[in-house]
Design an enzyme around this catalytic site. Structure first.
Site, PDB file in Angstrom:
ATOM      1  N   ARG A 294     -18.791 -37.371 -22.334  1.00  0.00           N
ATOM      2  CA  ARG A 294     -17.499 -37.177 -21.654  1.00  0.00           C
ATOM      3  C   ARG A 294     -16.543 -36.437 -22.562  1.00  0.00           C
ATOM      4  O   ARG A 294     -16.647 -36.500 -23.786  1.00  0.00           O
ATOM      5  CB  ARG A 294     -16.900 -38.539 -21.266  1.00  0.00           C
ATOM      6  CG  ARG A 294     -17.706 -39.260 -20.193  1.00  0.00           C
ATOM      7  CD  ARG A 294     -16.987 -40.532 -19.786  1.00  0.00           C
ATOM      8  NE  ARG A 294     -15.764 -40.228 -19.089  1.00  0.00           N
ATOM      9  CZ  ARG A 294     -15.555 -40.400 -17.778  1.00  0.00           C
ATOM     10  NH1 ARG A 294     -16.508 -40.887 -17.016  1.00  0.00           N
ATOM     11  NH2 ARG A 294     -14.405 -40.088 -17.228  1.00  0.00           N
TER      12      ARG A 294
ATOM     13  N   ARG B  19     -15.727 -41.333 -24.671  1.00  0.00           N
ATOM     14  CA  ARG B  19     -15.497 -42.788 -24.609  1.00  0.00           C
ATOM     15  C   ARG B  19     -16.789 -43.582 -24.799  1.00  0.00           C
ATOM     16  O   ARG B  19     -16.754 -44.740 -25.148  1.00  0.00           O
ATOM     17  CB  ARG B  19     -14.806 -43.180 -23.315  1.00  0.00           C
ATOM     18  CG  ARG B  19     -15.718 -43.270 -22.128  1.00  0.00           C
ATOM     19  CD  ARG B  19     -14.991 -43.837 -20.936  1.00  0.00           C
ATOM     20  NE  ARG B  19     -13.855 -43.010 -20.562  1.00  0.00           N
ATOM     21  CZ  ARG B  19     -13.361 -42.958 -19.330  1.00  0.00           C
ATOM     22  NH1 ARG B  19     -13.896 -43.689 -18.391  1.00  0.00           N
ATOM     23  NH2 ARG B  19     -12.354 -42.182 -19.035  1.00  0.00           N
TER      24      ARG B  19
ATOM     25  N   GLU C 196     -28.350 -34.059  -7.530  1.00  0.00           N
ATOM     26  CA  GLU C 196     -28.446 -35.514  -7.634  1.00  0.00           C
ATOM     27  C   GLU C 196     -27.484 -36.079  -6.603  1.00  0.00           C
ATOM     28  O   GLU C 196     -26.274 -35.858  -6.669  1.00  0.00           O
ATOM     29  CB  GLU C 196     -28.081 -35.988  -9.040  1.00  0.00           C
ATOM     30  CG  GLU C 196     -28.174 -37.512  -9.136  1.00  0.00           C
ATOM     31  CD  GLU C 196     -28.187 -38.047 -10.561  1.00  0.00           C
ATOM     32  OE1 GLU C 196     -28.691 -37.354 -11.464  1.00  0.00           O
ATOM     33  OE2 GLU C 196     -27.693 -39.161 -10.751  1.00  0.00           O
TER      34      GLU C 196
ATOM     35  N   GLY D  29     -28.481 -46.698 -14.946  1.00  0.00           N
ATOM     36  CA  GLY D  29     -27.973 -47.109 -16.245  1.00  0.00           C
ATOM     37  C   GLY D  29     -27.347 -48.484 -16.263  1.00  0.00           C
ATOM     38  O   GLY D  29     -27.886 -49.431 -16.828  1.00  0.00           O
ATOM     39  N   HIS D  30     -26.198 -48.617 -15.618  1.00  0.00           N
ATOM     40  CA  HIS D  30     -25.378 -49.812 -15.771  1.00  0.00           C
ATOM     41  C   HIS D  30     -26.151 -51.090 -15.459  1.00  0.00           C
ATOM     42  O   HIS D  30     -26.126 -52.055 -16.216  1.00  0.00           O
ATOM     43  CB  HIS D  30     -24.135 -49.689 -14.869  1.00  0.00           C
ATOM     44  CG  HIS D  30     -23.160 -50.791 -15.048  1.00  0.00           C
ATOM     45  ND1 HIS D  30     -23.119 -51.891 -14.213  1.00  0.00           N
ATOM     46  CD2 HIS D  30     -22.189 -50.981 -15.965  1.00  0.00           C
ATOM     47  CE1 HIS D  30     -22.157 -52.700 -14.616  1.00  0.00           C
ATOM     48  NE2 HIS D  30     -21.571 -52.177 -15.669  1.00  0.00           N
TER      49      HIS D  30
ATOM     50  N   HIS E 225     -24.263 -39.096 -20.830  1.00  0.00           N
ATOM     51  CA  HIS E 225     -23.091 -38.360 -20.350  1.00  0.00           C
ATOM     52  C   HIS E 225     -22.121 -38.185 -21.516  1.00  0.00           C
ATOM     53  O   HIS E 225     -21.536 -39.159 -21.991  1.00  0.00           O
ATOM     54  CB  HIS E 225     -22.449 -39.163 -19.210  1.00  0.00           C
ATOM     55  CG  HIS E 225     -21.257 -38.521 -18.583  1.00  0.00           C
ATOM     56  ND1 HIS E 225     -20.578 -39.105 -17.542  1.00  0.00           N
ATOM     57  CD2 HIS E 225     -20.607 -37.359 -18.831  1.00  0.00           C
ATOM     58  CE1 HIS E 225     -19.570 -38.323 -17.180  1.00  0.00           C
ATOM     59  NE2 HIS E 225     -19.558 -37.262 -17.958  1.00  0.00           N
TER      60      HIS E 225
ATOM     61  N   THR F 276     -18.001 -42.145 -13.097  1.00  0.00           N
ATOM     62  CA  THR F 276     -17.926 -40.927 -12.305  1.00  0.00           C
ATOM     63  C   THR F 276     -17.748 -41.310 -10.845  1.00  0.00           C
ATOM     64  O   THR F 276     -18.651 -41.877 -10.241  1.00  0.00           O
ATOM     65  CB  THR F 276     -19.229 -40.119 -12.480  1.00  0.00           C
ATOM     66  OG1 THR F 276     -19.490 -40.040 -13.883  1.00  0.00           O
ATOM     67  CG2 THR F 276     -19.102 -38.737 -11.913  1.00  0.00           C
TER      68      THR F 276
ATOM     69  N   ASP G 103     -25.607 -44.669 -21.455  1.00  0.00           N
ATOM     70  CA  ASP G 103     -24.167 -44.611 -21.764  1.00  0.00           C
ATOM     71  C   ASP G 103     -23.575 -45.979 -22.090  1.00  0.00           C
ATOM     72  O   ASP G 103     -22.710 -46.105 -22.956  1.00  0.00           O
ATOM     73  CB  ASP G 103     -23.369 -44.066 -20.566  1.00  0.00           C
ATOM     74  CG  ASP G 103     -23.688 -42.630 -20.259  1.00  0.00           C
ATOM     75  OD1 ASP G 103     -24.376 -41.979 -21.080  1.00  0.00           O
ATOM     76  OD2 ASP G 103     -23.262 -42.148 -19.194  1.00  0.00           O
ATOM     77  N   HIS G 104     -24.026 -46.995 -21.358  1.00  0.00           N
ATOM     78  CA  HIS G 104     -23.352 -48.286 -21.492  1.00  0.00           C
ATOM     79  C   HIS G 104     -23.728 -49.023 -22.766  1.00  0.00           C
ATOM     80  O   HIS G 104     -23.020 -49.945 -23.177  1.00  0.00           O
ATOM     81  CB  HIS G 104     -23.567 -49.119 -20.233  1.00  0.00           C
ATOM     82  CG  HIS G 104     -22.870 -48.467 -19.077  1.00  0.00           C
ATOM     83  ND1 HIS G 104     -21.503 -48.414 -18.992  1.00  0.00           N
ATOM     84  CD2 HIS G 104     -23.335 -47.745 -18.036  1.00  0.00           C
ATOM     85  CE1 HIS G 104     -21.159 -47.715 -17.920  1.00  0.00           C
ATOM     86  NE2 HIS G 104     -22.257 -47.299 -17.334  1.00  0.00           N
TER      87      HIS G 104
ATOM     88  N   HIS H  22     -26.453 -43.643  -9.287  1.00  0.00           N
ATOM     89  CA  HIS H  22     -25.142 -44.288  -9.431  1.00  0.00           C
ATOM     90  C   HIS H  22     -25.115 -45.608  -8.682  1.00  0.00           C
ATOM     91  O   HIS H  22     -25.270 -45.643  -7.463  1.00  0.00           O
ATOM     92  CB  HIS H  22     -23.970 -43.408  -8.972  1.00  0.00           C
ATOM     93  CG  HIS H  22     -22.705 -43.746  -9.717  1.00  0.00           C
ATOM     94  ND1 HIS H  22     -21.973 -44.857  -9.442  1.00  0.00           N
ATOM     95  CD2 HIS H  22     -22.100 -43.142 -10.762  1.00  0.00           C
ATOM     96  CE1 HIS H  22     -20.946 -44.916 -10.288  1.00  0.00           C
ATOM     97  NE2 HIS H  22     -21.011 -43.895 -11.109  1.00  0.00           N
ATOM     98  N   GLY H  23     -24.966 -46.670  -9.461  1.00  0.00           N
ATOM     99  CA  GLY H  23     -24.800 -48.000  -8.895  1.00  0.00           C
ATOM    100  C   GLY H  23     -26.084 -48.647  -8.409  1.00  0.00           C
ATOM    101  O   GLY H  23     -26.025 -49.715  -7.791  1.00  0.00           O
TER     102      GLY H  23
ATOM    103  N   GLU I 290     -25.578 -35.097 -19.042  1.00  0.00           N
ATOM    104  CA  GLU I 290     -24.525 -35.063 -18.009  1.00  0.00           C
ATOM    105  C   GLU I 290     -23.244 -34.591 -18.645  1.00  0.00           C
ATOM    106  O   GLU I 290     -22.877 -35.069 -19.737  1.00  0.00           O
ATOM    107  CB  GLU I 290     -24.274 -36.485 -17.506  1.00  0.00           C
ATOM    108  CG  GLU I 290     -25.038 -36.862 -16.305  1.00  0.00           C
ATOM    109  CD  GLU I 290     -24.601 -38.246 -15.867  1.00  0.00           C
ATOM    110  OE1 GLU I 290     -23.404 -38.562 -15.913  1.00  0.00           O
ATOM    111  OE2 GLU I 290     -25.490 -39.011 -15.508  1.00  0.00           O
TER     112      GLU I 290
ATOM    113  N   ASN J 176     -30.231 -44.212 -18.031  1.00  0.00           N
ATOM    114  CA  ASN J 176     -28.927 -43.777 -18.553  1.00  0.00           C
ATOM    115  C   ASN J 176     -28.460 -44.788 -19.608  1.00  0.00           C
ATOM    116  O   ASN J 176     -28.335 -45.977 -19.314  1.00  0.00           O
ATOM    117  CB  ASN J 176     -27.939 -43.697 -17.373  1.00  0.00           C
ATOM    118  CG  ASN J 176     -26.580 -43.215 -17.804  1.00  0.00           C
ATOM    119  OD1 ASN J 176     -26.077 -43.624 -18.840  1.00  0.00           O
ATOM    120  ND2 ASN J 176     -25.970 -42.353 -17.011  1.00  0.00           N
TER     121      ASN J 176
HETATM  122  N1  PXP Z   1     -26.151 -40.333 -12.272  1.00  0.00           N
HETATM  123  C1  PXP Z   1     -24.941 -39.837 -12.608  1.00  0.00           C
HETATM  124  C2  PXP Z   1     -24.684 -38.401 -12.341  1.00  0.00           C
HETATM  125  C3  PXP Z   1     -23.954 -40.637 -13.215  1.00  0.00           C
HETATM  126  O1  PXP Z   1     -22.756 -40.137 -13.541  1.00  0.00           O
HETATM  127  C4  PXP Z   1     -24.279 -41.986 -13.502  1.00  0.00           C
HETATM  128  C5  PXP Z   1     -23.267 -42.852 -14.164  1.00  0.00           C
HETATM  129  O2  PXP Z   1     -22.993 -42.399 -15.433  1.00  0.00           O
HETATM  130  C6  PXP Z   1     -25.556 -42.444 -13.152  1.00  0.00           C
HETATM  131  C7  PXP Z   1     -26.463 -41.611 -12.522  1.00  0.00           C
HETATM  132  C8  PXP Z   1     -25.981 -43.852 -13.448  1.00  0.00           C
HETATM  133  O3  PXP Z   1     -25.162 -44.738 -12.756  1.00  0.00           O
HETATM  134  P1  PXP Z   1     -25.226 -46.283 -13.090  1.00  0.00           P
HETATM  135  O4  PXP Z   1     -24.842 -46.417 -14.530  1.00  0.00           O
HETATM  136  O5  PXP Z   1     -24.256 -46.883 -12.153  1.00  0.00           O
HETATM  137  O6  PXP Z   1     -26.645 -46.720 -12.865  1.00  0.00           O
END
Ligand code: PXP
Length: 252
Positions: free
Chosen positions: A53, A57, A159, A224-225, A51, A109, A17-18, A202-203, A78, A15
């Protein structure tokens, strides 16, 4: 009913996004999230997640257009289940669309999508996406009602939201953490038995990726993060390589 086969390979979706979050902090073009996506692809990502949004952002519309043009691996778009986003998905036709809940004030999210509480609308929303050959994924909390509703509304993928589990792990709340992991384990099995492809995300970090990767029903993780943060210190290739090694070790 024949038992569904377990996925042989656990895919790593990266991911980006960051990277866009950092770019947007200055409002210019750098760092370029598409460059990060292409580097992740070269480093072995099985897919890229972005993603878009509603408030733009981090990822912008033109990022999605460029990702569609330049990536060879599948794009997982996403988005919230809004009419505007549906039109964007139908225009770009990404490999996969992951529907997520979205509130403007949240930092990321936060909860899963309430599929059970919004089933009729989501079924109508998903049908044209499937006709456009997108694989439709729903980002849900590990709850039986949500898994079963995902089947009913026509999704092919769920997911499972690992955010709560990762948070409990980080806080060292062992009993609650184990209980949440047990929910993830049971719902991965339940979703797979109902014929859904099962993803998780996520996380996730190096500390949590092993346990989740060991669930045999999982076909994909989206991360991602942590990877973008780790890339600051080691570079994206090395950060991803360690994640891949830990995923493979847990699967072996
Ligand atoms: N999956 C989904 C559906 C998400 O919304 C996110 C965060 O944007 C992730 C995975 C990845 O999460 P993280 O950035 O915490 O790894």
């Amino acid at each position: 009913m024949a038992e569904a086969r377990m996925p042989s390979h656990l895919r790593l979706g990266v991911n980006i996004d960051h990277v866009a979050t950092i770019r947007n902090a200055r409002g210019g073009d750098l760092p370029d999230p598409v460059r990060a996506a292409l580097q992740a692809e070269r480093a072995g990502a099985d897919g890229i997640t972005a993603h878009l949004r509603e408030d733009r952002r981090h990822i912008r519309d033109e990022d999605i257009a460029r990702l569609m043009e330049e990536l060879k691996v599948p794009l997982n778009l996403e988005m919230a289940a809004t009419e505007e986003m549906q039109q964007i998905a139908l225009r770009h036709r990404p490999h996969a669309v992951c529907l997520v809940p979205e509130r403007r004030e949240e930092r990321t999210t936060e909860g899963g999508l309430d599929v059970a509480g919004d089933a009729a609308r989501l079924a109508d929303f998903i049908a044209p996406l499937r006709e456009a050959r997108a694989r439709v994924s729903l980002f849900i909390a590990p709850e039986a009602a949500q898994v079963e509703a995902a089947v009913a509304v026509g999704a092919q993928v769920v997911e499972l939201h690992t955010g709560a589990w990762c948070e409990l792990h980080a806080q060292g709340l062992h009993a609650a953490c184990n209980a949440e992991f047990e929910r993830l384990r049971r719902m991965a099995a339940h979703a797979h038995a109902l014929g859904l492809e099962v993803h998780a995300g996520h996380g996730l970090s190096y500390e949590t990726v092993g346990a989740i990767s060991a669930l045999p029903e999982l076909a994909e993780l989206n991360i991602g993060h942590f990877l973008v943060g780790e890339a600051i210190f080691r570079g994206l290739d090395a950060a991803m390589a360690e994640m891949r090694t830990r995923m493979d070790a847990a699967r072996a």
